[in-house]
Design an enzyme around this catalytic site. Structure first.
Site, PDB file in Angstrom:
ATOM      1  N   ASP A 174       0.826  -1.202   0.000  1.00 54.33           N
ATOM      2  CA  ASP A 174       0.000   0.000   0.000  1.00 54.33           C
ATOM      3  C   ASP A 174       0.867   1.262   0.000  1.00 54.33           C
ATOM      4  O   ASP A 174       0.566   2.233  -0.702  1.00 54.33           O
ATOM      5  CB  ASP A 174      -0.930   0.016   1.224  1.00 54.33           C
ATOM      6  CG  ASP A 174      -2.010  -1.049   1.108  1.00 54.33           C
ATOM      7  OD1 ASP A 174      -2.167  -1.593  -0.009  1.00 54.33           O
ATOM      8  OD2 ASP A 174      -2.668  -1.372   2.122  1.00 54.33           O
ATOM      9  N   SER A 203     -27.152 -31.087 -22.317  1.00 51.54           N
ATOM     10  CA  SER A 203     -26.836 -31.482 -23.685  1.00 51.54           C
ATOM     11  C   SER A 203     -28.149 -31.588 -24.459  1.00 51.54           C
ATOM     12  O   SER A 203     -29.195 -31.188 -23.952  1.00 51.54           O
ATOM     13  CB  SER A 203     -26.113 -32.812 -23.634  1.00 51.54           C
ATOM     14  OG  SER A 203     -25.571 -33.089 -24.880  1.00 51.54           O
ATOM     15  N   LYS A 249     -27.509 -26.548 -35.820  1.00 45.20           N
ATOM     16  CA  LYS A 249     -26.691 -26.927 -34.668  1.00 45.20           C
ATOM     17  C   LYS A 249     -25.236 -26.634 -35.029  1.00 45.20           C
ATOM     18  O   LYS A 249     -24.604 -27.363 -35.804  1.00 45.20           O
ATOM     19  CB  LYS A 249     -26.883 -28.406 -34.326  1.00 45.20           C
ATOM     20  CG  LYS A 249     -26.175 -28.817 -33.044  1.00 45.20           C
ATOM     21  CD  LYS A 249     -26.599 -30.213 -32.640  1.00 45.20           C
ATOM     22  CE  LYS A 249     -25.990 -30.639 -31.318  1.00 45.20           C
ATOM     23  NZ  LYS A 249     -24.535 -30.513 -31.235  1.00 45.20           N
TER      24      LYS A 249
END
Ligand code: IVH
Length: 650
Positions: free
Chosen positions: A44, A83, A109
């Site tokens: 930091d 699927s 597809k």
């Protein structure tokens, strides 16, 4: 930060460049490598120092994890990515569609990689992931954000959470432009998606077509596609069909397949009404309201590099395409069947052409279509490599014009002639001497020999010379069957000659017969019939020459004995799809003539399923594969028939 190293005391003197470099290194060690070297407080301090020295430094905007480093991290799907149930024939499709009401939506597809893109309540793209196991996918956000037509934020007013699902793919045209060892567009797309470097992934040029929207409350599938389009996505093309138009819709894709710029492996049908889909529900594998009607075999795009000509025993030259390696149904294919010269021409094939190769049912892959012409014509060899005879095209097939056998084989042809006719005294040595001295070059030359021509050779006395001439003269009357067999035509041995002589009764009628006329005879299948008629035609001049000397005794008795059995005895064949190389009736007739039987359905007892090159094989193929039946494509079938025929020919 675990290790807890401190910044060196002189770090307060570093300039912006040094500070930024250190910030980048420690940011990566912390976020991406999980190996922090500085204490959190020290990191930091480093960042704060950079902010003081160079408040607008770009490094300050890039703190946190590298988007590319997210690639591959697991992403749990909010709803499983299932699927699709597969089907291969019209009946299954019809039965499926009978389970719900309303129209059916049809989409291609696409053979790519399924992906989901999730938008948060603020409409921002939160995460994109692959399907993975269906439950957990892989983070591909950094790469997906680089795809065109894929909004990083939904339009004002649209609130999430919502998911757009679709297929990421590589177009065939882009695939063709990629140089390198890519097996096929799908694998290339999958590789690009998993790239750690988003620039490299973007360079591949992936595309996304949306096919589903989850969580937007749409009532029809078409509404989802329209909604996705209104958000800036490209939706997959779609058609809403009545159920009696489904098969025709599928067939339109079979026809269009080669013209699409993406690979498809089927056509997806879904109930158009979302409430009907919900009513049908899911199995753990697929939603019942959707069905993938698969295209046959696996096809792949490749490039035709060369054509080799394979020569059969019967001197038919068959073109074999040498292609860029392409992976089809898990096998790397480099050679594809081009069937015959007629097909090469009908498809307008050229070297360098981009072609679709198909491997159906695990058999020989073949050329399906030409996507883009090449730059060099294909020619067949001018001459036969063995004998140097000219090659000619006959009925779409390249054959050697050599009729009596190749130069080196002429002695064999003459030997066959004298042996078949019964002329004695000509040993191979004498035949060779007479050929070498141009006294013998075709069978008719035996009848032209005179004793005076022969006695000039060493060891050829007058007695021997006269004996040979007398032998020839004693064989001027030759029965038709013997004459035919003596010609040495491929496929026309003693038994086939007897059969022809018995049926046609005269030489003129035998010579005038077309292949179809021979098919009525036992043992004559289509291939053998045309081989014999071709052979006789090619022998025409030699027959004419012989007829100047020989009287062929026509057959007076018809030999009617029909042989039983045959090389295909006990074997059954079933044909499916459209045969492109022969008519189905001819194929069945060939099987039957060779002793086999045509079957009417698939069972475990079926010997072979022959799948035509055109049209669809449908459920028979699937059933046959399940039953472990041997599946043949047309080329393999013809090879099997040729072999069976060859075994008949003495
Ligand atoms: S609808 C349940 N439409 O096919 C999934 N899927 O084998 C509903 N696919 O992983 C999906 N094109 O990624 C649908 N037009 C299309 C598609 C399509 C390709 C993929 C999908 C899924 C796979 C199933």
């Amino acid at each position: 930060m675990a290790n807890g190293a401190m910044l060196p005391p002189d770090f307060a003197d570093w300039d912006a460049t040094r500070l930024a470099a250190e910030v980048v290194v420690h940011n990566r060690l912390y976020w991406d490598k999980n190996r922090p070297e500085l204490l959190d407080t020290e990191f930091d301090r480093l960042v704060e120092r950079l902010r003081v020295v160079s408040p607008l430094h770009a490094v300050l905007d890039a703190l946190g994890p590298d988007p590319a480093a997210r690639v591959g991290r697991p992403v749990t799907h909010t709803r499983s990515m299932l699927s699709l149930e597969k089907c291969y024939d019209e009946k299954t499709l019809r039965d499926w569609a009978a389970k719900f009401v309303g129209p059916v939506i049809m989409t291609p597809k696409i053979d790519g990689c399924a992906a989901m893109i999730r938008y948060g309540v603020d409409g921002r793209l939160e995460v994109a992931a692959t399907r993975g196991s269906g439950t957990v996918g892989e983070d591909i956000t950094g790469n997906v954000k680089r795809i065109d037509h894929l909004p990083h934020r939904l339009p004002e007013g649209v609130v999430g959470p919502v998911e757009v699902r679709g297929e990421i793919y590589l177009s065939l045209s882009r695939f063709a432009r990629l140089a390198g060892d890519f097996a096929n567009p799908r694998n290339t797309a999958a590789g690009a998606l998993k790239q750690k470097d988003p620039d490299k992934s973007a360079a591949v040029g992936l595309q996304f077509l949306a096919y589903d929207v989850v969580g937007a409350g749409c009532v029809t599938e078409s509404e989802k596609l329209r909604l996705a389009a209104s958000w800036g996505f490209l939706p997959v093309e779609s058609e809403v069909l009545e159920r009696d138009a489904l098969q025709a819709g599928y067939e339109r894709y079979v026809e269009r397949r080669a013209t699409l710029d993406f690979e498809i492996d089927g056509v997806v049908f879904r109930a158009e009404r979302v409430d009907e889909q919900e009513r049908l529900g899911f199995t753990s594998h697929h939603p019942r309201g959707s069905l993938a009607y698969k295209l046959q075999g696996e096809s792949g795009l490749t490039i035709l590099r060369d054509v080799e000509w394979s020569v059969s025993r019967t001197r038919i030259f068959t073109p074999v395409g040498i292609v860029e390696p392409v992976s089809l149904s898990g096998a790397t294919v480099t050679r594809i069947s081009l069937h015959n010269w007629g097909l090469v021409q009908a498809k307008g094939l050229s070297l360098g052409a981009r072609v679709v190769a198909v491997r159906r049912g695990g058999v020989i892959p073949y050329l399906e279509s030409v996507v883009e012409a090449g730059d060099r014509p294909i020619t067949y060899p001018e001459t036969c490599p063995t004998g140097g005879f000219k090659l000619i095209v006959r009925d779409d097939v390249v054959v050697c014009s050599c009729t009596t056998g190749c130069a080196g084989a002429i002695v064999g042809v003459l030997r066959h002639f004298v042996d078949t006719i019964g002329i004695e005294g000509f040993g191979d040595t004498w035949l060779q001497i007479l050929v070498d001295n141009d006294l013998l070059s075709e069978p008719a030359d035996f009848y032209r020999l005179r004793a005076a021509d022969l006695v000039v050779f060493d060891r050829m006395g007058e007695t021997l010379a006269q004996k040979l001439v007398d032998q020839v003269a004693a064989h001027v009357e030759v029965p038709l069957a013997v004459f035919l067999a003596a010609l040495g035509v491929s496929g026309l041995g003693a038994s086939a000659s007897k059969s022809l002589a018995g049926h046609f009764l005269s030489l003129d009628r035998v010579r005038a017969a077309a292949p179809a006329d021979l098919l009525v005879l036992p043992k004559f299948a289509a291939l053998l019939a045309s081989k014999v008629t071709d052979g006789l035609r090619a022998m025409g001049p030699h027959i004419e020459h012989l007829l100047e000397f020989v009287k062929v005794i026509d057959e007076v008795e018809v030999s009617a004995a029909r042989p039983t059995g045959g090389p295909l005895q006990g074997k059954t064949f079933l044909f499916t799809g459209t045969l492109s190389l022969m008519k189905r009736e001819d194929a069945q007739a060939s099987v039957e003539r060779l002793g086999g039987k045509a079957a009417s359905g698939v069972s475990k007892a079926l010997g072979y399923l022959v799948v035509g090159s055109e049209g669809k094989a449908g459920g028979k193929l699937q059933k046959a594969q399940e039953a472990g039946v041997t599946v043949l494509d047309e080329v393999s079938f013809m090879a099997l028939i040729s072999q069976a025929e060859a075994s008949l020919t003495p």
